[in-house]
Design an enzyme around this catalytic site. Sequence first.
Site: not given
Length: 439
Positions: A23, A398
């Site tokens: 992130n 992911r």
Amino acid sequence: MDKIVIDGGRPLTGQVRIGGAKNAALPILIATLVAPGEHRIGNVPDLVDVSSMLSLLGRIGCPSLVHQGHVRLDTSRVSFCEAPYDLVRKMRASVLALGPLLARCGEAHVSLPGGCAIGVRPIDQHLKGLELLGARFELSGGYVHGYVDQLVGARIPLDVPTVTGTENILMATVVAKGESVIENAAREPEIVDLAGFLRGMGAKIEGEGTSTIRVQGVDNLRPSPNTWNVLPDRIEAGTYLVAGAITGGDLTITHVRPDDLRPVLEALRAAGCTLEVNADTVRVRRKGPLQPIDITTEPHPGFPTDMQAQLMALSCFAEGTSTIRETIFENRFMHVPELTRLGADIAIHGNTATVTGVSGLRGATVMATDLRASASLVLAGLAAQGQTEVLRLYHLDRGYERLVEKLSDVGATVARVPDDPRVRMFAPSPDLVAKTAAS
Ligand code: EPZ
């Protein structure tokens, strides 16, 4: 479609090296658009979402070379100002292209990301902030079409401290005319990392990591001559700490920033774990029984929503009743029915889950629904008696790099195999599954 097969009940011992933060890598990669030229970024995790972001940049006209976590990205030319649906539907973080494309090209055509398993995931705050900077948007054909002649600095009061919303707006303010102030900004460490990367290009930013970020726009940003190394992934780090705690092992995670993990470390101590915290390592052990915990997810520096499912898996084994409140997303309990299939005792009332600890869980076949829910099912399977299969592994790919290898290296009996329904029916042992996969 692959699945993970786990033979549970083995304490994990040893060391796990934590990779770069997904992130932080995602906004940093797209931020390169605001400074034409060649960028060098290190400690980039090898994840499906990162590959998707590099594919998106390639579609825009920016080629990249990746070697062992080191990315060279050339944003000298931008041919298209579009993030197409086929990429956005796979990775909602593509919405981060809005700010940089407006900053670079004066226009942006980004497919609406749509909702996902954990919630509606609106982007109204992204659009509000960019409009205050002078952009105008039209929604048509499932796309957001944005246009701006010149971005002009403004005061941007956010209604919610949205992480990617703060990032999208920040990436536009750095080349806006004049000063911008983002109020009620998100404070996550990933935003601090993005700000540091932008500063390396010449951006003038103050206050990142606090609720008020002040930016003086500059005309031209240039790639930094130095490599920017992405900060460690605090959620991957927390996930492996829970793996050590839930299996009653002795696990040390390395290449981490303990300060970013504070609320997770507090929760693990409350659960009865012994932690040894050093400059860039954390060791977790557990001698006695797990204790119940009470957590409420909040924006940083509160307890991170991305660790909620993992701590819930841990609390299933506690001696007592735990309370877990999810205040960030409206549907982030998808792991509960799957944990229940393993024998967990969890009741949900609104945004609160009450977990009554049980003496143990028993392996079963469970279904991954989203990235962090999948992680919680793997964690529960590591501690459950017998064999657990976690289906729909693409969710895990992911956000977790080399998960099976990292778990195997610290003693887990775990295999990744094609999900062949015929094999699943007979619940074979992992070595039979591995032989089948090898044949
Ligand atoms: C980021 O998502 C992370 N993703 C998420 O991680 C993380 O769970 C989330 O922040 C919260 O920490 C990336 O950084 C790529 P938000 P984001 O905007 O930015 C509402 C993972 O597992 N909201 O901070 O999409 C929203 O509905 C992923 O790695 C608006 O109302 O989250 C939510 O309730 C999952 N309007 C709350 O804010 C907006 O315009 C927080 O969302 C934007 C958000």
